[in-house]
Enzyme design. Structure first.
Site, PDB file in Angstrom:
ATOM      1  CB  SER A 256      -0.880   0.039   1.247  1.00 15.67           C
ATOM      2  OG  SER A 256      -0.189   0.643   2.330  1.00 15.67           O
ATOM      3  CG  ASP A 257       1.750   5.738  -1.336  1.00 13.50           C
ATOM      4  OD1 ASP A 257       2.725   5.741  -0.547  1.00 13.50           O
ATOM      5  OD2 ASP A 257       1.679   6.530  -2.295  1.00 13.50           O
ATOM      6  CE1 TYR A 258       5.564   7.161   5.615  1.00 13.44           C
ATOM      7  CE2 TYR A 258       3.471   7.703   6.635  1.00 13.44           C
ATOM      8  CZ  TYR A 258       4.848   7.578   6.706  1.00 13.44           C
ATOM      9  OH  TYR A 258       5.500   7.880   7.865  1.00 13.44           O
TER      10      TYR A 258
END
Ligand code: BGC
Length: 712
Positions: A256-258
């Protein structure tokens, strides 16, 4: 039983979820929140990967906790954004794209991987493959520019550069293609905003680069933060499963992104963290980056039957396979024994950075051949807020590059011209109000033979969370530039930026303008090389450069429309207050040489599905300077069941030519690459008439054309 099966059968649920949990170290901050690495959680097996950690001793310490002090001894993935270099910083990706050179792209990625690996890093969040057609969007700087063909070449070169042929080698790290979907299509260029993209455009424009990275064996994929038509990419099962896993057969890890899983609550698609975690896992996100959602949410989701243990196992297996491919079970501390980086190696890396930087510079204008400057110039005025700047030379992701020497523009010119009187005045700040020193700048400039204006953006004005509505020169820089332009002296402008900057007045009035982007550790030296003619520039724009922000999004590969753009024709696709054409077209970039194209011949006027189109063209260097020509090959499908773009890039060739020499280029294309996304969204090739255009940019008036026919 394989190691992975054995581990899976020995792991508790908590340990399994731990493998899917990535936390950040305090070494660098690349997002909000405070979910951080802690020794207790590593020992308890609650952390599977750490972000933003580097440095042999820090990594060794963390790996020792995981391997020696956790129950099952599973090593950590050590991840960091090594985007355009780690210690030696190379040009920002948009700049490096200007080189149109896959060998260079691969070489810089390899050096970045070596340096990262020496610092214990095992995975990078690169290459960034988002098509950027809107320069308001700050992240245009991180990507390949506007064209899917170029993006695919970069995807391949960078993936191979980072990963090599054996991920377990200490020279290599795992790559992550990002940000899957259509992040670059955010509405009005506003960071993190929604995208509305048709399925055809996704398949034709936004996804091909990811397909190329997957074909090259990319280890991981990161979905984008934003939603497409209401489906946040983090839970977009149609794309993460249907496209990525099924159509593109991706078998690696999805990260996932941050904090993106927790942010599903803000998107308004999950009531709580349990729902967010289960939707993301079900969509195929294996690792939760820093949102703690998997740790908190998955156990509850499992007990409520929202997800199954098989789904958790599948993700854990993918993570363990990656750790195994990286050789981490045998050698968790890839930086031991410490690599010996000799002075010669350091020098080689810096030389590559200088080479990449000078090949990334684009000579936008050069009136009356003012450049290159004569090397016996005696008095130079360097004016502008970027004259002595160092950090802005590095650009948006400079990693450990801040700890290494950085050559500013004035450093570079002073080193290159040791006997020239070089006076330096910043005049104004990059974005501030202060005009106080404009008079001082004027006084300094009046004594010089030539003024070099160093203007543009700092590193924080592009990149993540740095969208701008006004993409002109920030602050009072226009006033400074105009003061210099009215002195009647030759003015050369160097534009430092992470995006094309709108400044038609500058292009009209300055004697020469160079796009120098953020060129990395050796920026100053590379700029001096080009300004002084010690290197003949050959960089070409990978984006159309707008004349006005109102043209965004802007790209060469437009569909013709029913009333095609025609200057002076009222009922045509135009603006009434500005030309529709860009300031500089895709592919534009001057050289100190002058090349012309002749005798275009299509050797295969009739081709079938399994044939290759074959083209021959001759390139002549009309000047007294040896240099490198860049030749673009575009096609147009004249009549098809779906309207096709007026130009589509299908190939690029570079050719070094001595002064006055002429050479033939032969270029060929498999007929299958003429396919497009048809009415039913499947790939089709239709029989009919095509044109092949050859030129040195996408400017229609500069292209030469031939015809061919496809028969089935
Ligand atoms: C960015 C990613 C980056 C990640 C980790 C996010 O904010 O969107 O591109 O890889 O942070 O630093």
């Amino acid at each position: 039983m394989s190691r992975i099966d054995a581990l899976l059968s020995a792991m508790t649920i908590e340990e399994k979820i731990g493998q899917l949990n990535m936390v950040a170290s305090t070494r660098a901050v690349t997002g909000p929140g405070d979910i951080r690495e802690d020794d207790g959680s590593i020992r308890a097996g609650r952390i599977g990967s750490v972000l933003n950690l580097w440095g042999a001793s820090d990594v060794r310490r963390a790996q020792r906790l995981a391997v020696k002090e956790s129950r099952l001894g599973i090593p950590l993935l050590i991840c960091h954004d090594v985007i355009h270099g780690h210690r030696t910083i190379f040009p920002v990706p948009l700049a490096e794209a200007c080189a149109f050179d896959p060998h260079l792209w691969e070489k810089t990625a390899r050096v970045a991987a070596q340096e990262a690996s020496e610092d214990g890093i095992t995975l990078t969040f690169a290459p960034m493959l988002d098509i950027g057609r809107d320069p308001r969007w700050g992240r245009i700087v991180e990507g390949p520019g506007e064209d899917p063909w170029v993006a695919s070449q970069i995807a391949r070169a960078k993936t191979i550069g980072y990963q090599g042929s054996d991920l377990a080698s200490r020279q290599c790290i795992a790559a992550t293609a990002k940000h899957f979907g259509a992040y670059g299509a955010v509405t009005a260029g506003r960071e993190y905003a929604s995208a509305e993209v048709s399925e055809r455009t996704l398949r034709e424009i936004y996804l091909p680069a990811f397909a190329a990275a997957i074909e090259a064996g990319v280890a991981a994929i990161m979905p984008a933060f934003n939603d497409i038509a209401g489906m946040p990419m983090t839970i977009n099962a149609a794309l993460l499963q249907g496209e990525l896993r099924e159509r593109l057969s991706f078998e690696g890890v999805v990260i996932s992104d941050y904090n993106a899983i927790a942010e599903l609550l803000n998107h308004g698609v999950a009531r709580d963290i349990v729902e967010a975690a289960s939707l993301a896992l079900k969509a195929g996100v294996d690792i939760d980056m820093t949102s703690n959602a998997y740790l908190e949410g998955l156990p509850v989701a499992l007990s409520r039957g929202l997800i199954s243990i098989e789904e958790i196992n599948a993700s854990v297996r993918r993570v363990l396979i990656l750790k195994e491919r990286l050789g981490l079970f045998e050698n968790p501390d890839r930086s031991a024994p410490p690599a010996v980086v000799t002075d010669a190696t350091r020098h080689e890396r810096r030389s590559l950075s200088r080479e990449a930087a000078r090949r990334s510079i684009v000579l936008l204008t050069n009136k009356d051949g003012i450049l290159p400057l004569l090397n016996d110039i005696q008095r130079l005025a360097l004016i502008g807020p970027l004259v002595d700047a160092r950090e802005p030379m590095l650009g948006s992701w400079a990693s450990a590059g801040h700890e290494e020497p950085i050559l500013s523009i004035s450093d570079g010119l002073r080193q290159a011209l040791p006997t020239c009187h070089i006076n330096v005045v910043s005049g104004v700040t990059i974005d501030g109000e202060g005009r106080k020193a404009i008079d001082e700048a004027r006084a300094c400039a009046q004594k010089a033979q030539v003024i070099i204006l160093c203007i543009g953006e700092n590193a924080e004005m592009s990149g993540e969370a740095a969208s701008r509505v006004d993409i002109g020169l920030p602050g009072e820089q226009q006033a400074l530039a105009q003061a210099m332009l009215s002195l009647g002296k030759p003015v050369i402008a160097l534009l430092t930026s992470g995006r094309p900057l709108v400044a038609p007045w500058l292009f009209e009035r300055a004697d020469a303008v160079l796009a120098t982007w953020s060129l990395g550790s050796e920026a100053g030296a590379a700029i001096a090389d080009v300004v002084l003619g010690r290197f003949n520039p050959g960089g070409k724009l990978p984006v159309s450069w707008p004349r006005h922000v109102g043209q965004a999004p802007l790209y060469y590969s437009q569909r013709p429309t029913g009333r095609p753009t025609q200057v002076g024709v009222h009922y045509s696709s135009c603006y009434i207050d500005s030309p529709a054409t860009p300031q500089f077209p895709f592919g534009h970039g001057l050289s100190y040489s002058v090349f012309t194209l002749h005798d275009l011949v299509c050797k295969t006027p009739l081709i079938k599905l399994n044939d290759r189109l074959q083209i021959c063209v001759s390139v002549r260097n009309e000047s007294a300077e040896a240099g490198e020509a860049t030749i673009f090959f575009f096609i147009r499908d004249l009549v098809a069941s779906v309207a096709r773009p007026v130009l589509e890039l299908k190939g690029v060739q570079k050719l070094y030519l001595e002064a006055g020499k002429c050479e033939n280029i032969v270029w060929s294309l498999p007929a299958r690459e003429l396919a497009f996304v048809g009415q039913n969204l499947e790939s089709v090739i239709e029989a009919g008439d095509f044109q092949i255009f050859v030129g040195q940019s996408a400017a229609p008036e500069s292209l030469i054309v031939e015809c061919f026919k496809v028969i089935l």
